[in-house]
Design an enzyme around this catalytic site. Structure first.
Site, PDB file in Angstrom:
ATOM      1  N   ASP A 186     128.073  21.289  31.383  1.00 33.73           N
ATOM      2  CA  ASP A 186     126.619  21.646  31.606  1.00 33.73           C
ATOM      3  C   ASP A 186     125.948  20.970  32.449  1.00 33.73           C
ATOM      4  O   ASP A 186     126.287  19.499  32.756  1.00 33.73           O
ATOM      5  CB  ASP A 186     125.742  21.931  30.310  1.00 33.73           C
ATOM      6  CG  ASP A 186     124.779  23.079  30.247  1.00 33.73           C
ATOM      7  OD1 ASP A 186     124.289  23.214  31.564  1.00 33.73           O
ATOM      8  OD2 ASP A 186     124.383  23.102  29.418  1.00 33.73           O
ATOM      9  N   ASP A 209     121.972  32.115  31.344  1.00 31.04           N
ATOM     10  CA  ASP A 209     121.405  32.170  30.049  1.00 31.04           C
ATOM     11  C   ASP A 209     120.751  33.353  29.697  1.00 31.04           C
ATOM     12  O   ASP A 209     120.520  33.537  28.579  1.00 31.04           O
ATOM     13  CB  ASP A 209     120.381  30.984  29.946  1.00 31.04           C
ATOM     14  CG  ASP A 209     121.063  29.657  29.719  1.00 31.04           C
ATOM     15  OD1 ASP A 209     122.185  29.580  29.822  1.00 31.04           O
ATOM     16  OD2 ASP A 209     120.428  28.425  29.785  1.00 31.04           O
TER      17      ASP A 209
HETATM   18  C1  DGJ Z   1     121.953  25.475  29.076  1.00 34.35           C
HETATM   19  C2  DGJ Z   1     122.957  26.204  29.023  1.00 34.35           C
HETATM   20  O1  DGJ Z   1     123.090  27.316  29.966  1.00 34.35           O
HETATM   21  C3  DGJ Z   1     123.188  26.855  27.584  1.00 34.35           C
HETATM   22  O2  DGJ Z   1     124.322  27.860  27.656  1.00 34.35           O
HETATM   23  C4  DGJ Z   1     123.316  25.842  26.548  1.00 34.35           C
HETATM   24  O3  DGJ Z   1     124.369  25.378  26.586  1.00 34.35           O
HETATM   25  C5  DGJ Z   1     122.046  24.752  26.836  1.00 34.35           C
HETATM   26  N1  DGJ Z   1     121.976  24.257  28.048  1.00 34.35           N
HETATM   27  C6  DGJ Z   1     122.297  23.455  25.855  1.00 34.35           C
HETATM   28  O4  DGJ Z   1     121.553  22.723  26.023  1.00 34.35           O
END
Ligand code: DGJ
Length: 657
Positions: free
Chosen positions: A434, A494
Site C-alpha cells: 500500500d 477503495d
Molecule cells: C488503503 C487501502 O486502499 C485499503 O484497502 C486498506 O488497505 C487501507 N489502506 C489500510 O490502511
C-alpha cells in the site's frame, strides 16, 4: 532524405526529413507504412517539436544548454533499426544545430499488440538543464478532436470525461510524484473525428508506462492541426544532466473504435507487463472492510474458517497487525515498525498463518514499506529519512510521511522490511503493498524519486519471485503499465459500492485486464450481496466483509458465487473484453468476455430511473446460455436470434451474469 517506416501492426508511423534535415511526421495510423508521400516533406507537421522551432505551438522538448541558450533546433543525422524480442527498435538521431546535444527518438514496435512504445534519450557533452522532454508528440488532422481521460482521486478512480477539444491546449496532469493514477488517468483516448464508439471511428489510446507524474497536452492549433504530447510532468522536474532518458509512452491505434485498443492493451499487460500475467488469480478474502484495525487471533481464525468453507483460496491480513511501542490501532501511529503487535496477536502471526495453511488457503499480508508515521520508533531513530525540505513545514497526509527512497539507507530499509517479514514467516506467499500518501515535497528530484521507488519494487520482485504482489495506493493510485511490471494485480479502488464499481471497473477496463482488477464484495453502499458478487465476479474476485456475519441467504449466495466464479474465471481473467453498454451517465452497463467458444456476459441495472436501453446486443452468437447470477440460478434465453440478451428484471440494482 531520411525516411523511417515504423510498423507496429495497426499502429504505424512514417517519419521523413525535409531538405534541411528537420524531421516530419508524414503519416500515422493504419496502412501508412510504405505509402508514397502525397506532399513534399516540409508540408508535414514537425515530428518532435522543440522550444524555439515552431511559433505558437506547444513544444515537446525544452533544454537550457550549457552556454545558457534556451532554444533547440534539431536535424536528423541518422536512423537505425534492430530486431528486438517480438518487434523492432528504431533509433533516430537528431542533433542540435549549435550545441553538442543529441536527442534520440526511440520507437519500439510490438506488432503482436498493435502497440508502439516511444521515448527519447538526450546526450550532451556538458550538462544541460532538461525542463521538458515529452516521450512523444503525435500530430493529427481530423475535424472534431475529442479527448477522453479518467481521474477522480480516492474512491472516484476512473471517473470518465470525454470532451471536445477547441482551439488552444487542454492539459491533463498529475502531481503526487509516485501515485500517478490516483488523481489523474493512466490512459487517454484521442479521437480526431468526434468521439469514437466501441466499434467505430478512428481512435488512439495513449498511456505512459511511468510510476511518476504524467502530463498530456492536447493541442488544437490553427487550420485543424492538432497534436497530442505525452510524457512525464515537467513542472518541478527540471534536472541538470548529460544523459537523460524520458519515461516511455505506449500507443495503440484503431480504425474500428475503442474496443480493439483495450483488447490489445490487455494482451500486452498480461503477456508483457504483469508478473505471471497469463496465470489464473486466486480468490481472496481480505480483512480491511471486515475488521479494520480491530484484530485478534480468535476472530481472525473464525474468518479463515469461513473463507475456507466458501472455497476461497487466499486469506489476506490487512492493516493493523504491527506496532510495538506505537501499536497500530488507528492510522495515526505505528507505520514503520514492522514487528507484530503482541497485544493483538500474543503468539505472533505464526498460529494464524499455520491455521490458514491448514485450512488449505494461502496467507497474504499488508505492508506499506515506504511510509512512516511520526509516531513510530522508526521515525524517532531516523527523522532525517523522510521526504522534506529543510526549514519548511512538513505536510502530513493520513498522519504519515514518506521515506526518502533516494537515501540509500532508507531504500535498503524498505527492501529489508519485506525480506524480514517474509523470512520470519515463510508461510506468507502474497503481499499487498500500500502507499497512502502523495509526495508533496518531491522537489526537482521527482523523477529520481519515482525511479527509486521502482528500484525498490524491482529488488523486492527479484528477491521474492514466488510471492504474489498486489499494488495498492489508497486504492488504484498505481495503475500504470510501468509500475505494474513489478506486481501481479492491483487494488482497483477503495470504493467498493458495487454501483460505483460498475463505472470504476468499466473505466479501468480501458487499460487493464480483469485479472489485474481486485474486486471484492463488501458492505459499501449496503447493496444486496448478490449484486456485489456479480460486480466483483467481473474482475479478480474476492470478499472484504465479515464472513461470520452473513445471514443464511447471503451465505448461500456467496457460496454459489465462488463456485461459479471458479468455473468462469479463465474466461473473465484471460478472455477478450467487449464493452457493450456504457454505465457512464446512464443506469445500465454491460460487458462480455470471450475466450475460445465460451463467453461471459455481465449486465447491470444500477437504478430504476431509466428504462433499459433496448436489448443487449452481443458481438457473438449464443448457442447455449446459463444464468450464473449469484442468488438467481436458473436459465435465461437469448432473445430474438441468439445475438441479443434481455436486461435483468429484478428491482435495481441487479445483475445478469
Ligand atoms: C488503503 C487501502 O486502499 C485499503 O484497502 C486498506 O488497505 C487501507 N489502506 C489500510 O490502511
Amino acid at each position: 532524405m531520411i525516411r523511417v517506416d515504423i510498423d507496429a501492426g495497426a499502429t504505424q508511423l512514417v517519419l521523413v526529413t525535409d531538405d534541411d534535415g528537420l524531421l516530419h511526421q508524414a503519416g500515422f495510423g493504419s496502412g501508412v507504412v510504405g505509402e508514397p508521400l502525397a506532399f513534399p516533406p516540409i508540408l508535414y507537421p514537425v515530428a518532435y517539436p522543440t522550444y524555439g522551432q515552431e511559433v505558437n505551438r506547444e513544444h515537446a522538448l525544452r533544454i537550457t544548454h550549457a552556454d545558457g541558450a534556451t532554444t533547440t533546433r534539431l536535424r536528423a543525422v541518422d536512423a537505425t533499426e534492430e530486431p528486438v524480442d517480438g518487434g523492432v527498435l528504431h533509433r533516430i538521431e537528431l542533433v542540435d544545430r549549435a550545441a553538442p546535444v543529441t536527442v534520440t527518438l526511440c520507437l519500439r514496435t510490438w506488432p503482436a499488440y498493435d502497440l508502439l512504445e516511444q521515448w527519447v534519450e538526450i546526450d550532451a557533452e556538458q550538462p544541460v538543464t532538461v525542463h521538458r522532454a515529452m516521450a512523444a508528440g503525435l500530430a493529427f488532422g481530423g475535424q472534431a478532436p475529442h479527448l477522453t481521460h479518467w481521474g477522480g482521486g480516492w474512491a472516484g478512480e476512473w471517473t470518465e470525461t470525454t470532451e471536445p477539444l477547441t482551439s488552444g491546449t487542454k492539459t491533463v496532469a498529475s502531481s503526487g510524484a509516485v501515485r500517478p493514477s490516483l488523481m489523474r488517468p493512466a490512459v487517454f483516448l484521442y479521437a480526431p473525428d468526434g468521439p469514437a464508439t466501441e466499434t467505430e471511428g478512428p481512435v488512439l489510446a495513449a498511456t505512459l508506462l511511468w510510476g511518476g507524474d504524467v502530463r498530456v497536452d492536447a493541442e488544437v492549433a490553427l487550420h485543424g492541426l492538432s497534436r497530442l504530447l505525452i510524457g512525464h510532468q515537467d513542472v518541478g522536474s527540471e534536472v541538470v544532466v548529460d544523459h537523460f532518458e524520458s519515461p516511455h509512452a505506449a500507443f495503440v491505434w484503431s480504425d474500428h473504435g475503442i474496443g480493439p485498443t483495450s483488447r490489445a492493451l490487455h494482451r500486452f499487460a498480461r503477456e508483457q507487463v504483469l508478473r505471471d500475467g497469463t496465470g489464473i488469480r486466486a480468490t481472496v478474502v481480505n480483512t480491511w472492510e471486515a475488521v479494520g484495525f480491530n484484530l485478534d487471533q480468535a476472530s481472525l481464525m473464525a474468518q479463515v474458517d469461513r473463507a475456507a468453507e466458501l472455497g476461497t483460496e487466499l486469506f489476506l491480513l490487512d492493516d493493523g497487525w504491527f506496532g510495538t511501542s506505537y501499536p497500530r490501532n488507528d492510522d495515526t501511529q505505528g507505520l514503520g515498525d514492522w514487528a507484530v503487535d503482541r497485544s493483538k496477536l500474543p503468539d505472533g502471526l505464526g498460529p494464524l498463518i499455520d491455521h490458514t495453511l491448514d485450512r488449505g488457503l494461502r496467507f497474504g499480508l499488508w505492508v506499506e514499506p515506504e511510509m512512516v508515521n511520526p509516531r513510530s520508533e522508526l521515525y524517532e531513530a531516523h527523522p532525517d529519512w523522510v521526504v522534506h525540505e529543510p526549514g519548511r513545514q512538513r505536510r502530513e497526509e493520513r498522519s504519515q510521511l514518506a521515506l526518502d527512497l533516494c537515501i540509500p539507507e532508507a531504500r535498503e530499509f524498505t527492501v529489508d522490511v519485506i525480506t524480514k517479514v517474509l523470512a520470519d514467516h515463510p508461510g506468507i506467499s502474497y503481499l499487498k503493498w500500500d502507499a497512502n500518501r502523495d509526495l508533496t515535497e518531491a522537489g526537482t528530484a521527482a523523477i529520481e524519486r519515482a525511479r527509486a521507488t521502482w528500484d525498490v519494487m524491482a529488488e523486492v520482485a527479484r528477491r521474492h519471485p514466488d510471492v504474489g504482489l498486489m499494488a495498492c495506493a489508497s486504492g488504484g493510485g498505481r495503475s500504470d503499465l510501468g509500475t505494474l511490471r513489478y506486481f501481479h494485480e492491483l487494488w482497483t479502488s477503495d470504493n467498493t459500492d458495487p454501483v460505483d464499481r460498475v463505472r470504476i471497473q468499466w473505466g479501468a477496463s480501458h487499460l487493464l485486464p480483469a485479472s489485474a482488477l481486485g474486486a471484492h464484495v463488501t458492505r459499501w453502499g449496503q447493496r444486496p450481496v448478490a449484486f456485489g458478487c456479480a460486480v466483483a465476479m467481473s474482475g479478480r474476485f474476492g470478499f472484504d466483509l465479515d464472513l461470520t456475519a452473513l445471514d443464511s441467504d447471503e451465505w448461500a449466495t456467496c457460496l454459489q458465487a465462488v463456485e461459479d466464479y471458479h468455473q468462469i474465471r479463465d474466461v473473465v481473467q484471460q478472455g477478450d473484453l467487449y464493452r457493450l453498454v456504457s454505465p457512464v451517465g446512464s443506469s445500465h452497463g454491460a460487458w462480455a468476455y470471450l475466450l475460445g467458444d465460451r463467453a461471459i456476459v455481465f449486465a447491470f441495472a444500477l437504478d430504476d430511473t431509466e428504462m433499459p436501453p433496448g436489448p443487449i446486443e452481443l458481438p457473438f452468437e449464443v448457442l447455449d446460455l446459463t444464468d450464473r447470477t449469484p442468488g438467481r440460478a436458473g436459465e435465461v434465453r437469448p432473445s430474438i436470434d441468439g445475438r441479443t440478451l434481455l436486461w435483468p428484471t429484478a428491482p435495481s440494482p441487479s445483475a445478469l451474469v
